[in-house]
Design a protein around this motif. Structure first.
Motif, mmCIF file in Angstrom:
data_model
loop_
_atom_site.group_PDB
_atom_site.id
_atom_site.type_symbol
_atom_site.label_atom_id
_atom_site.label_comp_id
_atom_site.label_asym_id
_atom_site.label_seq_id
_atom_site.Cartn_x
_atom_site.Cartn_y
_atom_site.Cartn_z
ATOM 1 N N MET A 1 5.287 28.199 -16.077
ATOM 2 C CA MET A 1 4.710 27.904 -14.773
ATOM 3 C C MET A 1 5.835 27.681 -13.771
ATOM 4 O O MET A 1 6.715 26.875 -13.976
ATOM 5 N N LYS A 2 5.763 28.414 -12.667
ATOM 6 C CA LYS A 2 6.772 28.292 -11.629
ATOM 7 C C LYS A 2 6.380 27.185 -10.658
ATOM 8 O O LYS A 2 5.205 26.892 -10.465
ATOM 9 N N PHE A 3 7.398 26.579 -10.020
ATOM 10 C CA PHE A 3 7.128 25.522 -9.055
ATOM 11 C C PHE A 3 6.435 26.073 -7.813
ATOM 12 O O PHE A 3 5.460 25.515 -7.336
ATOM 13 N N PHE A 4 6.939 27.193 -7.288
ATOM 14 C CA PHE A 4 6.307 27.874 -6.157
ATOM 15 C C PHE A 4 5.792 29.205 -6.659
ATOM 16 O O PHE A 4 6.511 30.189 -6.687
ATOM 17 N N ASP A 5 4.537 29.250 -7.077
ATOM 18 C CA ASP A 5 3.952 30.484 -7.585
ATOM 19 C C ASP A 5 3.278 31.221 -6.438
ATOM 20 O O ASP A 5 2.092 31.043 -6.168
ATOM 21 N N MET A 6 4.049 32.039 -5.756
ATOM 22 C CA MET A 6 3.531 32.771 -4.604
ATOM 23 C C MET A 6 2.709 33.990 -5.020
ATOM 24 O O MET A 6 2.151 34.668 -4.179
ATOM 25 N N GLN A 7 2.627 34.262 -6.311
ATOM 26 C CA GLN A 7 1.817 35.368 -6.832
ATOM 27 C C GLN A 7 0.463 34.878 -7.362
ATOM 28 O O GLN A 7 -0.255 35.630 -7.996
ATOM 29 N N HIS A 8 0.132 33.630 -7.109
ATOM 30 C CA HIS A 8 -1.115 33.043 -7.594
ATOM 31 C C HIS A 8 -2.311 33.772 -6.989
ATOM 32 O O HIS A 8 -2.251 34.224 -5.834
ATOM 33 N N TYR A 11 -3.649 33.445 -3.274
ATOM 34 C CA TYR A 11 -3.035 34.136 -2.141
ATOM 35 C C TYR A 11 -3.414 35.610 -2.068
ATOM 36 O O TYR A 11 -2.867 36.335 -1.244
ATOM 37 N N CYS A 50 7.924 32.648 3.206
ATOM 38 C CA CYS A 50 6.526 33.056 3.020
ATOM 39 C C CYS A 50 6.320 34.515 3.418
ATOM 40 O O CYS A 50 5.621 35.255 2.725
ATOM 41 N N GLN A 53 7.758 36.659 0.624
ATOM 42 C CA GLN A 53 6.981 36.589 -0.612
ATOM 43 C C GLN A 53 5.578 37.175 -0.459
ATOM 44 O O GLN A 53 5.058 37.777 -1.396
#
Length: 64
Positions: A1-8, A11, A50, A53
């Motif tokens: 698990m990434k801290f900033f999961d911008m591929q969640h 989004y 942002c 990403q």
């Protein structure tokens, strides 16, 4: 698990990515307008991150 999961999957809709990026850019402009360059640079950097990403590196693949 990434801290900033911008591929969640949260989004995946384009409007969410646009709103989040626009809010960060807008807040950066507000901070610069009120003579707070530290927070202006901070939110500007978040907005650039942002934008990269969400619009360059984003892969809207289906969970199937």
């Amino acid at each position: 698990m990434k801290f900033f999961d911008m591929q969640h999957p949260f989004y995946r809709p384009m409007w969410r990515r646009v709103v989040i990026t626009a809010l960060c850019f807008g807040w950066a402009l507000f901070e610069f307008a009120t003579a707070n360059p530290f927070f202006g640079i901070l939110f500007g950097a978040i907005a650039v991150f942002c934008a990269h990403q969400f619009f360059i590196a984003f892969d809207p693949k289906d969970p199937d």
